[in-house]
Design a protein around this motif. Structure first.
Motif, PDB file in Angstrom:
ATOM      1  N   GLU A 154     -12.443   0.904  -9.737  1.00  0.00           N
ATOM      2  CA  GLU A 154     -13.062   0.075  -8.705  1.00  0.00           C
ATOM      3  C   GLU A 154     -12.009  -0.290  -7.663  1.00  0.00           C
ATOM      4  O   GLU A 154     -10.973  -0.882  -7.988  1.00  0.00           O
ATOM      5  CB  GLU A 154     -13.644  -1.188  -9.330  1.00  0.00           C
ATOM      6  N   ALA A 155     -12.266   0.047  -6.416  1.00  0.00           N
ATOM      7  CA  ALA A 155     -11.288  -0.180  -5.359  1.00  0.00           C
ATOM      8  C   ALA A 155     -11.977  -0.704  -4.107  1.00  0.00           C
ATOM      9  O   ALA A 155     -13.085  -0.284  -3.771  1.00  0.00           O
ATOM     10  CB  ALA A 155     -10.539   1.113  -5.040  1.00  0.00           C
ATOM     11  N   HIS A 156     -11.297  -1.608  -3.403  1.00  0.00           N
ATOM     12  CA  HIS A 156     -11.884  -2.235  -2.227  1.00  0.00           C
ATOM     13  C   HIS A 156     -10.843  -2.431  -1.133  1.00  0.00           C
ATOM     14  O   HIS A 156      -9.641  -2.515  -1.405  1.00  0.00           O
ATOM     15  CB  HIS A 156     -12.450  -3.622  -2.575  1.00  0.00           C
ATOM     16  N   ILE A 157     -11.325  -2.541   0.097  1.00  0.00           N
ATOM     17  CA  ILE A 157     -10.550  -3.001   1.242  1.00  0.00           C
ATOM     18  C   ILE A 157     -11.293  -4.205   1.809  1.00  0.00           C
ATOM     19  O   ILE A 157     -12.503  -4.121   2.053  1.00  0.00           O
ATOM     20  CB  ILE A 157     -10.432  -1.912   2.325  1.00  0.00           C
ATOM     21  N   ILE A 185      -8.688  -2.701  -8.044  1.00  0.00           N
ATOM     22  CA  ILE A 185      -7.590  -2.811  -7.085  1.00  0.00           C
ATOM     23  C   ILE A 185      -8.144  -3.112  -5.702  1.00  0.00           C
ATOM     24  O   ILE A 185      -9.198  -2.588  -5.311  1.00  0.00           O
ATOM     25  CB  ILE A 185      -6.739  -1.511  -7.072  1.00  0.00           C
ATOM     26  N   VAL A 186      -7.458  -3.983  -4.978  1.00  0.00           N
ATOM     27  CA  VAL A 186      -7.809  -4.314  -3.599  1.00  0.00           C
ATOM     28  C   VAL A 186      -6.599  -3.998  -2.735  1.00  0.00           C
ATOM     29  O   VAL A 186      -5.510  -4.534  -2.962  1.00  0.00           O
ATOM     30  CB  VAL A 186      -8.203  -5.798  -3.439  1.00  0.00           C
ATOM     31  N   ALA A 187      -6.777  -3.100  -1.765  1.00  0.00           N
ATOM     32  CA  ALA A 187      -5.712  -2.747  -0.828  1.00  0.00           C
ATOM     33  C   ALA A 187      -5.986  -3.444   0.492  1.00  0.00           C
ATOM     34  O   ALA A 187      -7.084  -3.341   1.044  1.00  0.00           O
ATOM     35  CB  ALA A 187      -5.643  -1.231  -0.640  1.00  0.00           C
ATOM     36  N   LEU A 188      -4.993  -4.151   1.014  1.00  0.00           N
ATOM     37  CA  LEU A 188      -5.227  -4.934   2.220  1.00  0.00           C
ATOM     38  C   LEU A 188      -5.273  -4.142   3.522  1.00  0.00           C
ATOM     39  O   LEU A 188      -6.068  -4.462   4.408  1.00  0.00           O
ATOM     40  CB  LEU A 188      -4.184  -6.052   2.331  1.00  0.00           C
ATOM     41  N   PRO A 189      -4.423  -3.120   3.713  1.00  0.00           N
ATOM     42  CA  PRO A 189      -4.474  -2.402   5.002  1.00  0.00           C
ATOM     43  C   PRO A 189      -5.853  -1.800   5.251  1.00  0.00           C
ATOM     44  O   PRO A 189      -6.428  -1.137   4.377  1.00  0.00           O
ATOM     45  CB  PRO A 189      -3.414  -1.316   4.837  1.00  0.00           C
ATOM     46  N   SER A 190      -6.374  -1.999   6.443  1.00  0.00           N
ATOM     47  CA  SER A 190      -7.738  -1.567   6.746  1.00  0.00           C
ATOM     48  C   SER A 190      -7.893  -0.052   6.717  1.00  0.00           C
ATOM     49  O   SER A 190      -8.998   0.457   6.531  1.00  0.00           O
ATOM     50  CB  SER A 190      -8.178  -2.103   8.106  1.00  0.00           C
ATOM     51  N   LEU A 191      -6.799   0.686   6.903  1.00  0.00           N
ATOM     52  CA  LEU A 191      -6.864   2.155   6.916  1.00  0.00           C
ATOM     53  C   LEU A 191      -6.460   2.763   5.576  1.00  0.00           C
ATOM     54  O   LEU A 191      -6.250   3.981   5.487  1.00  0.00           O
ATOM     55  CB  LEU A 191      -5.973   2.703   8.035  1.00  0.00           C
ATOM     56  N   ALA A 192      -6.352   1.950   4.538  1.00  0.00           N
ATOM     57  CA  ALA A 192      -5.981   2.465   3.221  1.00  0.00           C
ATOM     58  C   ALA A 192      -7.001   3.505   2.744  1.00  0.00           C
ATOM     59  O   ALA A 192      -8.203   3.360   2.964  1.00  0.00           O
ATOM     60  CB  ALA A 192      -5.889   1.322   2.219  1.00  0.00           C
ATOM     61  N   ASP A 193      -6.504   4.536   2.086  1.00  0.00           N
ATOM     62  CA  ASP A 193      -7.357   5.591   1.531  1.00  0.00           C
ATOM     63  C   ASP A 193      -7.602   5.278   0.058  1.00  0.00           C
ATOM     64  O   ASP A 193      -6.689   5.374  -0.770  1.00  0.00           O
ATOM     65  CB  ASP A 193      -6.669   6.946   1.685  1.00  0.00           C
ATOM     66  N   LEU A 194      -8.819   4.913  -0.271  1.00  0.00           N
ATOM     67  CA  LEU A 194      -9.166   4.529  -1.642  1.00  0.00           C
ATOM     68  C   LEU A 194      -9.578   5.710  -2.502  1.00  0.00           C
ATOM     69  O   LEU A 194      -9.855   5.547  -3.691  1.00  0.00           O
ATOM     70  CB  LEU A 194     -10.300   3.503  -1.613  1.00  0.00           C
ATOM     71  N   THR A 195      -9.604   6.907  -1.918  1.00  0.00           N
ATOM     72  CA  THR A 195     -10.095   8.097  -2.635  1.00  0.00           C
ATOM     73  C   THR A 195      -9.399   8.330  -3.971  1.00  0.00           C
ATOM     74  O   THR A 195     -10.084   8.596  -4.985  1.00  0.00           O
ATOM     75  CB  THR A 195      -9.960   9.346  -1.751  1.00  0.00           C
ATOM     76  N   PRO A 196      -8.060   8.265  -4.050  1.00  0.00           N
ATOM     77  CA  PRO A 196      -7.417   8.521  -5.343  1.00  0.00           C
ATOM     78  C   PRO A 196      -7.883   7.585  -6.448  1.00  0.00           C
ATOM     79  O   PRO A 196      -7.985   8.008  -7.612  1.00  0.00           O
ATOM     80  CB  PRO A 196      -5.923   8.308  -5.030  1.00  0.00           C
ATOM     81  N   ALA A 197      -8.169   6.337  -6.093  1.00  0.00           N
ATOM     82  CA  ALA A 197      -8.662   5.397  -7.104  1.00  0.00           C
ATOM     83  C   ALA A 197     -10.085   5.748  -7.515  1.00  0.00           C
ATOM     84  O   ALA A 197     -10.400   5.813  -8.712  1.00  0.00           O
ATOM     85  CB  ALA A 197      -8.607   3.978  -6.559  1.00  0.00           C
ATOM     86  N   ARG A 198     -10.921   5.997  -6.536  1.00  0.00           N
ATOM     87  CA  ARG A 198     -12.321   6.252  -6.854  1.00  0.00           C
ATOM     88  C   ARG A 198     -12.507   7.573  -7.589  1.00  0.00           C
ATOM     89  O   ARG A 198     -13.420   7.706  -8.415  1.00  0.00           O
ATOM     90  CB  ARG A 198     -13.138   6.205  -5.571  1.00  0.00           C
ATOM     91  N   TYR A 245       0.779  -1.241   0.000  1.00  0.00           N
ATOM     92  CA  TYR A 245       0.000   0.000   0.000  1.00  0.00           C
ATOM     93  C   TYR A 245       0.813   1.295   0.000  1.00  0.00           C
ATOM     94  O   TYR A 245       0.713   2.097  -0.927  1.00  0.00           O
ATOM     95  CB  TYR A 245      -1.006   0.022   1.156  1.00  0.00           C
ATOM     96  N   PHE A 246       1.642   1.535   0.992  1.00  0.00           N
ATOM     97  CA  PHE A 246       2.185   2.868   1.215  1.00  0.00           C
ATOM     98  C   PHE A 246       2.979   3.401   0.019  1.00  0.00           C
ATOM     99  O   PHE A 246       2.792   4.551  -0.385  1.00  0.00           O
ATOM    100  CB  PHE A 246       3.035   2.877   2.487  1.00  0.00           C
TER     101      PHE A 246
END
Length: 323
Positions: A264-267, A246-259, A229-230
């Motif tokens: 399509e982005a998920h945690i 894209i799927v980011a594993l860290p629970s605090l990931a910020d998906l805003t740039p993708a969206r 992620y980082f």
């Protein structure tokens, strides 16, 4: 009740306060008895995860929900020694494994653990307890990421960051099993293992991962599974195909740039799904997938385990054994 389970040898590795890895204290316990719908397990092995050290040092958001002194840990395997009222799915002597739900802060770093009976599954006879103890959290994380969120299918191209870790190795295997072409980013020491899984290895220490992806797939990859992620999330958006996800594993990931770019982005939201545990255990027994164990230590060596977790480069899953 098995009275041997209630001997004076029961202990837990506790944290008296949030702090460094050497904060753990061996504490004798008079372990709890199983209540209605619960079972008491004599622990044989305990899975260790990066979340554990973040709960130990106070950096996890979950730390607002409990106060030290506390027992950490979410996974365990062992033998049922007593069952509570209403439990007919297990009997003393059954081998089981499972994971605590994220609202259950009783921990697992202990010689004996009480679990909800519906939160564990039987361990197959041919599956060892060390593997079973490490399977639940990484297994459910990888399954949700690959199959439920990314919906990896045959013919997809998939880039995996952090492919050498416990979750990464399972994601690699699950994606390959679904017929995807997998680019697995990890250091050179993971090369043989990842290629053995059927992936194409990219050594991020020797070449730029994203340039390597562009050379192989100029139109982009269909899926990115980001266990780092980082430093990887933003550049990954530029190597996704037009309809990629894209799927980011860290629970605090910020998906805003993708969206903001319409990607399509998920945690992964992890729940205690025992049907997934049971399926993964059966697949390991059948030889379809494996859970490489990177390190085993005794529970009393938990401080060393946490230092390895903090280093961030374990060679597979870390499991503690209980004698």
């Amino acid at each position: 009740m098995d009275m041997a389970a209630n001997s004076g040898n029961a202990y837990a590795m506790t944290i008296p306060e949030f702090g460094p890895a050497d904060i753990f204290t061996r504490t004798l316990i008079d372990h709890a008895q199983p209540g209605p719908g619960e079972i008491l397990v004599k622990t044989t092995a305990i899975g260790a995860n990066p979340l554990d050290y973040k709960m130990r040092d106070g950096s996890s958001g979950l730390c607002t929900k409990f106060n030290p002194p506390a027992v950490l840990g979410r996974e365990a395997a062992g033998e049922v020694v007593a069952v509570g009222e209403g439990v007919d799915s297990f009997v003393p002597g059954d081998r089981v494994f499972g994971m605590r739900g994220f609202d259950d802060f009783r921990g697992t770093y202990a010689t004996h653990n009480v679990f909800p009976a519906d939160g564990v599954v039987r361990t197959p006879d041919s599956l060892d307890d060390v593997t079973a103890a490490g399977l639940a959290l990484v297994g459910i994380t990888a399954t949700v990421a690959v199959e439920q969120l990314a919906k990896v299918k045959s013919g997809d191209t998939v880039l995996i960051h952090g492919a050498g870790g416990g979750v990464g190795q399972l994601m690699t295997q699950l994606a390959v099993a679904r017929g995807a072409t997998v680019l697995a980013s990890a250091s050179s020491r993971h090369h043989e293992k990842l290629v053995g899984f059927g992936a194409q290895h990219i050594d991020y220490t020797a070449e730029d991962v994203f340039e390597a992806v562009r050379r192989r797939f100029p139109e982009g990859v269909d899926v990115v599974l980001d266990g780092v992620y980082f430093d990887t999330f933003l550049p990954s958006l530029d190597v996704l195909a037009s309809d990629g996800r894209i799927v980011a594993l860290p629970s605090l990931a910020d998906l805003t740039p993708a969206r903001e770019r319409g990607i399509e982005a998920h945690i992964p939201a992890i729940s205690n799904d025992t049907t997934i545990y049971a399926d993964l255990a059966d697949r390991v027994v059948a030889g379809e997938i494996s859970l490489p164990i990177g390190l085993t230590k005794n529970l009393t060596e938990v401080a060393e385990v946490h230092r390895v977790l903090e280093d961030g480069h374990p060679d597979g899953k870390i499991v503690m054994t209980v004698e």
